[in-house]
Design a protein around this motif. Structure first.
Motif, PDB file in Angstrom:
ATOM      1  N   ASN A 213       0.807  -1.227   0.000  1.00 33.13           N
ATOM      2  CA  ASN A 213       0.000   0.000   0.000  1.00 33.13           C
ATOM      3  C   ASN A 213       0.840   1.277   0.000  1.00 33.13           C
ATOM      4  N   LEU A 214       2.142   1.182   0.317  1.00 29.91           N
ATOM      5  CA  LEU A 214       2.974   2.388   0.379  1.00 29.91           C
ATOM      6  C   LEU A 214       3.062   3.109  -0.964  1.00 29.91           C
ATOM      7  N   PRO A 215       3.339   2.425  -2.072  1.00 27.37           N
ATOM      8  CA  PRO A 215       3.386   3.140  -3.354  1.00 27.37           C
ATOM      9  C   PRO A 215       2.071   3.827  -3.701  1.00 27.37           C
ATOM     10  N   THR A 216       0.940   3.159  -3.411  1.00 29.64           N
ATOM     11  CA  THR A 216      -0.351   3.788  -3.712  1.00 29.64           C
ATOM     12  C   THR A 216      -0.577   5.002  -2.822  1.00 29.64           C
ATOM     13  N   SER A 217      -0.057   4.968  -1.590  1.00 29.78           N
ATOM     14  CA  SER A 217      -0.174   6.129  -0.708  1.00 29.78           C
ATOM     15  C   SER A 217       0.605   7.310  -1.265  1.00 29.78           C
ATOM     16  N   LEU A 218       1.795   7.025  -1.791  1.00 24.20           N
ATOM     17  CA  LEU A 218       2.615   8.103  -2.343  1.00 24.20           C
ATOM     18  C   LEU A 218       1.988   8.690  -3.608  1.00 24.20           C
ATOM     19  N   MET A 219       1.122   7.914  -4.289  1.00 23.53           N
ATOM     20  CA  MET A 219       0.455   8.419  -5.494  1.00 23.53           C
ATOM     21  C   MET A 219      -0.665   9.391  -5.141  1.00 23.53           C
ATOM     22  N   ALA A 220      -1.037   9.453  -3.854  1.00 17.39           N
ATOM     23  CA  ALA A 220      -2.153  10.314  -3.453  1.00 17.39           C
ATOM     24  C   ALA A 220      -1.885  11.778  -3.788  1.00 17.39           C
ATOM     25  N   ALA A 221      -0.633  12.219  -3.631  1.00 13.18           N
ATOM     26  CA  ALA A 221      -0.304  13.613  -3.932  1.00 13.18           C
ATOM     27  C   ALA A 221      -0.474  13.905  -5.420  1.00 13.18           C
ATOM     28  N   VAL A 222      -0.122  12.922  -6.277  1.00  7.97           N
ATOM     29  CA  VAL A 222      -0.281  13.113  -7.729  1.00  7.97           C
ATOM     30  C   VAL A 222      -1.753  13.203  -8.091  1.00  7.97           C
ATOM     31  N   THR A 223      -2.557  12.277  -7.567  1.00  7.55           N
ATOM     32  CA  THR A 223      -3.984  12.271  -7.898  1.00  7.55           C
ATOM     33  C   THR A 223      -4.692  13.510  -7.358  1.00  7.55           C
ATOM     34  N   ALA A 224      -4.233  14.006  -6.195  1.00  7.44           N
ATOM     35  CA  ALA A 224      -4.847  15.213  -5.628  1.00  7.44           C
ATOM     36  C   ALA A 224      -4.573  16.437  -6.490  1.00  7.44           C
ATOM     37  N   ALA A 225      -3.422  16.441  -7.170  1.00 12.26           N
ATOM     38  CA  ALA A 225      -3.053  17.593  -7.990  1.00 12.26           C
ATOM     39  C   ALA A 225      -3.599  17.505  -9.407  1.00 12.26           C
ATOM     40  N   VAL A 226      -3.866  16.274  -9.906  1.00 15.90           N
ATOM     41  CA  VAL A 226      -4.288  16.106 -11.301  1.00 15.90           C
ATOM     42  C   VAL A 226      -5.655  16.722 -11.556  1.00 15.90           C
ATOM     43  N   ILE A 227      -6.619  16.455 -10.678  1.00 16.00           N
ATOM     44  CA  ILE A 227      -7.997  16.900 -10.925  1.00 16.00           C
ATOM     45  C   ILE A 227      -8.096  18.419 -11.050  1.00 16.00           C
ATOM     46  N   PRO A 228      -7.581  19.198 -10.069  1.00 22.78           N
ATOM     47  CA  PRO A 228      -7.693  20.649 -10.235  1.00 22.78           C
ATOM     48  C   PRO A 228      -6.893  21.185 -11.422  1.00 22.78           C
ATOM     49  N   ALA A 229      -5.734  20.576 -11.718  1.00 22.08           N
ATOM     50  CA  ALA A 229      -4.914  21.065 -12.826  1.00 22.08           C
ATOM     51  C   ALA A 229      -5.620  20.860 -14.166  1.00 22.08           C
ATOM     52  N   VAL A 230      -6.144  19.652 -14.392  1.00 17.97           N
ATOM     53  CA  VAL A 230      -6.843  19.369 -15.648  1.00 17.97           C
ATOM     54  C   VAL A 230      -8.156  20.153 -15.719  1.00 17.97           C
ATOM     55  N   SER A 231      -8.908  20.163 -14.611  1.00 15.93           N
ATOM     56  CA  SER A 231     -10.179  20.897 -14.580  1.00 15.93           C
ATOM     57  C   SER A 231      -9.969  22.379 -14.858  1.00 15.93           C
ATOM     58  N   GLY A 232      -8.900  22.942 -14.281  1.00 15.20           N
ATOM     59  CA  GLY A 232      -8.613  24.357 -14.502  1.00 15.20           C
ATOM     60  C   GLY A 232      -8.309  24.646 -15.953  1.00 15.20           C
ATOM     61  N   ALA A 233      -7.528  23.761 -16.597  1.00 14.03           N
ATOM     62  CA  ALA A 233      -7.206  23.946 -18.017  1.00 14.03           C
ATOM     63  C   ALA A 233      -8.462  23.843 -18.880  1.00 14.03           C
ATOM     64  N   LEU A 234      -9.336  22.883 -18.567  1.00 11.51           N
ATOM     65  CA  LEU A 234     -10.567  22.734 -19.339  1.00 11.51           C
ATOM     66  C   LEU A 234     -11.506  23.921 -19.133  1.00 11.51           C
ATOM     67  N   ALA A 235     -11.520  24.452 -17.899  1.00 12.67           N
ATOM     68  CA  ALA A 235     -12.368  25.619 -17.625  1.00 12.67           C
ATOM     69  C   ALA A 235     -11.918  26.828 -18.437  1.00 12.67           C
ATOM     70  N   ARG A 236     -10.612  26.922 -18.714  1.00 10.64           N
ATOM     71  CA  ARG A 236     -10.076  28.015 -19.544  1.00 10.64           C
ATOM     72  C   ARG A 236     -10.138  27.676 -21.033  1.00 10.64           C
ATOM     73  N   ARG A 237     -10.772  26.503 -21.339  1.00 15.86           N
ATOM     74  CA  ARG A 237     -10.889  26.020 -22.727  1.00 15.86           C
ATOM     75  C   ARG A 237      -9.517  25.775 -23.356  1.00 15.86           C
ATOM     76  N   ASP A 238      -8.586  25.415 -22.513  1.00 16.52           N
ATOM     77  CA  ASP A 238      -7.232  25.137 -22.977  1.00 16.52           C
ATOM     78  C   ASP A 238      -7.080  23.625 -23.108  1.00 16.52           C
ATOM     79  N   ARG A 239      -7.592  23.062 -24.201  1.00 15.69           N
ATOM     80  CA  ARG A 239      -7.560  21.620 -24.398  1.00 15.69           C
ATOM     81  C   ARG A 239      -6.133  21.109 -24.591  1.00 15.69           C
ATOM     82  N   ARG A 240      -5.324  21.927 -25.252  1.00 19.96           N
ATOM     83  CA  ARG A 240      -3.922  21.535 -25.442  1.00 19.96           C
ATOM     84  C   ARG A 240      -3.220  21.419 -24.090  1.00 19.96           C
ATOM     85  N   GLY A 241      -3.480  22.414 -23.199  1.00 23.46           N
ATOM     86  CA  GLY A 241      -2.895  22.381 -21.864  1.00 23.46           C
ATOM     87  C   GLY A 241      -3.386  21.198 -21.062  1.00 23.46           C
ATOM     88  N   ALA A 242      -4.698  20.885 -21.169  1.00 26.17           N
ATOM     89  CA  ALA A 242      -5.246  19.727 -20.465  1.00 26.17           C
ATOM     90  C   ALA A 242      -4.602  18.436 -20.962  1.00 26.17           C
TER      91      ALA A 242
END
Length: 621
Positions: free
Chosen positions: A361-390
């Motif tokens: 479970n340790l590797p999956t725990s360390l992935m939590a920081a990546v998954t926590a950052a992915v959603i707002p980063a991709v969502s923010g790019a899509l909200a700005r209609r920046d599909r290339r950035g997403a």
């Protein structure tokens, strides 16, 4: 015109920075909590042993399901409604949403407490581990506290203030570490049974939730003076509750699936272990090096002698007889003795598996920081209609995840037994090591699945990951039910369900992403170089560990011997630690050199990380 044109951009940039800043705070908090959890769970196995570990995880899995059902989706719903009302200046609406959510959390928490506290024996029976009941009762008050905690966390997150949530999570983890470990150690030193010590360790979780709740209450009242006055008329309570449940129920169903599948799987594995041990003594040959079967054989012979001629020797017959005797108040009988002995053997075997799960479970725990950052980063790019950035962020998230998951999976597979001997010396590395090696293969699949789920959710596909995870969970349960019962496989088959489950989930996620997400990266580019580098790394780690073991054996350094016969038994703990740590160090160097040489990471990937530009210059990317 220029001044009017620039002001909105400044506001937008400020909001964006606040958003990513909040996500960073939560990601950092999650990472700290996971690291504290590692320092809690690993020493805990040293203290309470294999059987205590089984009791701990059986109780904790029950708690996790009830906790998820009562709190998973509600904080998200509360934060969304609070955020919307606050943005439109409806501050009375904010207050009513918070009060109603707190009442709802309290009701659900009390119901969950009632089930856990007053039906603890029944729940422990479902897990085929009657000694888990004290731990379940010790956790019962935590469900109420966590429910209230969720209301306060949802309220603060709705105001874009992530700090109280992150701090409260860290407080909770620290109390669990200090109180739980300390109490378990004190109970073991006092001569208490491992199941009692497991309950003491779990009490740390309850204490942590109480202290964290006290902090959130103080933070809430400290910030109330900043609330503006408002004359808005809040919605009717029924309307607000409907909105909360409309948002919360789908998220709760999604979040609770993993916990429910885990509980069902844990129960089935332990039940099937007990069944095959009782009904087919050929299965004992698997464990003769780890388990003394003399007590079980004696109990088995006494019970079968008490059966009528031709009576069926099955677990269902034994369980039925024990239940009837307990209901009648019969004193300790041959059936009860056999049932307890059988349970102790399965607790010991499952406790070793739980230790392997801790490392897995340790590797999956360390992935939590990546998954926590992915959603707002991709969502923010899509909200700005920046599909290339997403698309760029999606590709980088997949590459970074593959770069982290591949070597961890290969490392656990290659060094499963020495890692278990290094970290959990009181478990049996010959039993737990192969389990960890098999689980290591599943590490790649589960890490990539978690990131794929986050990417799909960020693109608005909320239900698809849930459906895929349900399908994977069904495969896991069916696999373990049919494999663990095989007398030549037994507990060694338990990790196979993880491999098939998460391999299926990852594959389906990647297929769905290829159909619904534009500008996705080519999967061969994502996986080829990390897998190649990891394979060479694994070969190097295996060679170094084997070479060091042979060297120690030839020179007699770091070897252990039987104190009576003085016969050399193999590497000592110090020798294993030296060989394993050196192998890991060499593996890290090999992998780092290969990643740079193969250009497995790009400048775009590094630019998403802190100090990424500086790192890119150092690596000449």
């Amino acid at each position: 015109m220029s001044s009017h044109g620039q002001a909105p951009r400044r506001v937008a940039k400020q909001k964006q920075n606040t958003f990513f800043g909040g996500a960073a705070v939560l990601a950092a908090g999650i990472l700290i909590v996971k690291l504290i959890g590692m320092f809690y769970k690993i020493p805990l196995v040293w203290v309470i042993g294999d059987q205590g570990s089984a009791d701990f995880y059986n109780a904790y899995n029950i708690y996790a399901v009830l906790l998820t059902i009562s709190t998973a989706g509600l904080p998200v719903a509360v934060s969304k409604l609070v955020s919307e009302a606050s943005a439109t200046g409806r501050h009375n609406q904010v207050r009513r949403v918070f009060r109603l959510s707190l009442a709802l959390f309290l009701v659900l928490g009390v119901l969950s407490f009632t089930v856990m506290f007053f039906r603890a024996d029944w729940l422990a029976g479902l897990m085929h581990d009657t000694k888990a009941a004290p731990g379940i009762r010790a956790l019962a008050p935590a469900v109420i506290c966590v429910g209230c905690l969720s209301a306060f966390r949802g309220y603060s997150q709705g105001h874009s203030n992530m700090t109280p949530t992150a701090v409260s999570q860290i407080i909770e983890a620290l109390c669990k570490l200090v109180v739980g470990l300390g109490l378990a150690y004190w109970l073991i030193k006092g001569g208490q049974d491992e199941s009692v010590a497991a309950a003491g360790a779990i009490t740390g979780v309850t204490v942590g939730t109480i202290v964290a709740l006290a902090y959130m209450v103080l933070a809430f009242f400290a910030g109330r003076g900043n609330e503006p006055l408002s004359r808005d008329v809040p919605d009717a309570p029924r309307s607000i509750l409907t909105d909360i449940l409309r948002i919360a129920i789908p998220i709760t169903i999604s979040s609770s699936m993993v916990g429910i599948v885990t509980v069902i799987d844990s129960s089935l594995v332990q039940g099937q272990l007990q069944r095959v041990l009782l009904e087919n003594q050929e299965s004992w040959k698997l464990y003769t090096d780890f388990v003394d079967f003399s007590t079980l054989k004696e109990a088995f012979n006494a019970w079968t002698a008490s059966l009528p001629s031709g009576g069926a020797v099955t677990l269902s017959v034994l369980s039925q007889q024990v239940q009837e005797e307990l209901a009648a108040g019969t004193a300790q009988s041959a059936a009860q003795t056999l049932y307890t002995t059988l349970e102790d053997v399965s607790r010991s075997l499952y406790g070793n598996y739980s230790g392997a799960l801790n490392i897995y479970n340790l590797p999956t725990s360390l992935m939590a920081a990546v998954t926590a950052a992915v959603i707002p980063a991709v969502s923010g790019a899509l909200a700005r209609r920046d599909r290339r950035g997403a698309g760029r962020i999606t590709g980088s998230a997949l590459r970074i995840s593959a770069l982290a998951a591949c070597p961890m999976a290969v490392g656990l597979f290659v060094l499963g037994e020495p890692i278990m001997a290094l970290i959990f010396p009181n478990l049996n590395p010959q039993l737990a090591g192969p389990l960890l090696s098999t689980l290591g293969l599943a590490t790649l699949f589960v890490c990539m699945m978690l990131v794929c789920n986050s990417i799909l959710q960020a693109h608005g596909f909320v239900s698809l990951p849930v459906i895929i995870m349900v399908a994977g969970g069904v495969v896991k349960i069916i696999t373990n039910y049919n494999v663990v019962i095989q007398p030549t496989i037994g507990i060694y088959g338990a990790p196979m369900g993880n491999i098939l489950c998460f391999a299926l989930c990852m594959t389906l996620d990647l297929v769905v992403m290829s159909r619904v997400i534009p500008r996705r990266p080519k999967y061969i580019q994502v996986f080829a170089k990390p897998l190649a580098a990891s394979a060479l790394m694994g070969l190097g780690a295996w060679a170094v560990h084997g070479l060091m073991s042979k060297l120690f054996e030839a020179t007699g350094i770091f070897m252990s011997a039987d104190p009576v016969t003085h016969e050399v038994l193999g590497l000592s703990r110090t020798g294993n630690a030296a060989a394993t740590l050196l192998a890991i160090l060499v593996a890290v160097v090999i992998y780092g050199v290969l990643v740079i040489a193969l250009r497995a990471i790009t400048k775009d990937d590094l630019m998403l990380m802190p100090k990424g530009e500086k790192i890119a210059r150092m690596l000449h990317l």
